[in-house]
Design a protein around this motif. Sequence first.
Motif, short mmCIF file in Angstrom:
data_model
loop_
_atom_site.label_atom_id
_atom_site.label_comp_id
_atom_site.label_asym_id
_atom_site.label_seq_id
_atom_site.Cartn_x
_atom_site.Cartn_y
_atom_site.Cartn_z
N PRO A 140 0.82 -1.22 0.00
CA PRO A 140 0.00 0.00 0.00
C PRO A 140 0.86 1.27 0.00
O PRO A 140 2.09 1.19 -0.04
CB PRO A 140 -0.80 -0.12 1.30
N ASP A 141 0.21 2.41 0.06
CA ASP A 141 0.95 3.67 0.13
C ASP A 141 1.89 3.65 1.33
O ASP A 141 1.54 3.16 2.41
CB ASP A 141 -0.02 4.84 0.26
N ILE A 142 3.08 4.21 1.14
CA ILE A 142 4.09 4.21 2.18
C ILE A 142 3.85 5.42 3.09
O ILE A 142 3.75 6.55 2.63
CB ILE A 142 5.50 4.28 1.57
N THR A 143 3.76 5.15 4.39
CA THR A 143 3.51 6.20 5.37
C THR A 143 4.54 6.12 6.49
O THR A 143 5.31 5.15 6.58
CB THR A 143 2.10 6.07 5.97
N ASP A 144 4.52 7.12 7.37
CA ASP A 144 5.40 7.07 8.54
C ASP A 144 5.12 5.83 9.40
O ASP A 144 6.04 5.23 9.96
CB ASP A 144 5.22 8.33 9.40
N LYS A 145 3.84 5.45 9.49
CA LYS A 145 3.46 4.33 10.35
C LYS A 145 3.93 2.98 9.79
O LYS A 145 4.31 2.09 10.55
CB LYS A 145 1.95 4.32 10.54
N ASN A 146 3.86 2.81 8.48
CA ASN A 146 4.21 1.49 7.93
C ASN A 146 5.60 1.44 7.30
O ASN A 146 5.99 0.41 6.76
CB ASN A 146 3.16 1.02 6.92
N TYR A 147 6.35 2.53 7.38
CA TYR A 147 7.64 2.58 6.68
C TYR A 147 8.61 1.50 7.17
O TYR A 147 9.31 0.88 6.37
CB TYR A 147 8.28 3.95 6.81
N LYS A 148 8.66 1.28 8.49
CA LYS A 148 9.59 0.28 9.00
C LYS A 148 9.29 -1.10 8.45
O LYS A 148 10.20 -1.87 8.12
CB LYS A 148 9.56 0.26 10.53
#
Length: 214
Positions: A140-148
């Motif tokens: 999905p779209d890359i966000t601060d929450k899922n970046y790791k």
Amino acid sequence: MEKSGFFGGDSFREQNYGKVERDETRKILNVVARRIVTYDTPVYVSEKVKEIKPKALHTIVQNARDAMRELGIPLTEIPDVIIVSPEELSTAWGSHNSVLKTVRYVPAILEARFCERRYTEIHEMWHLKQDYEAHREGWPDITDKNYKDYFKCPQQKCEKRIKKLGITEENVGDISVYAWRTFQQKRFDEVEAEYEAMQRTKALRWKKEDRDGS
């Protein structure tokens, strides 16, 4: 006299390379930048960059698009292009951010020799390609929450490819010092980007030597 034209499916307008027209302000990480109204796709110039010639700005954007074409990335995926001052990007000519989907360049990149400049452009757009391929594979779209969690995806994929290419701790320095350093840090996305930049600029040098007869 107003000139108009198209490059890579995006329109641009410029008045004999007149003044760069800046519009809305946006804060992007540590950079406060204004959007350039003469581009349909988002192009920003930091407020710390007091002057940039329209021709230079156009060249930087055009080069990014050319690199995308070369790497097979649809131009619909073009990131926001941000021109920053050397103090805002002091360690490199360019930088890519997956979460913000931006690429930053310092104006001095245009003062570099062609192959050196092309090296940076390919390196940064290769990171865009890594993100694009991840999206195609269902990420999905890359966000601060899922970046790791996302970060593990290209790392694993790139590590496998690097091993397949025969790149090891002993020979990774043949690519670049930066490739060696990031290999130690297990930043295989960076090693792959360095490898691609090296291979593609090497091909350009060979073509130039053949053309010059040297």
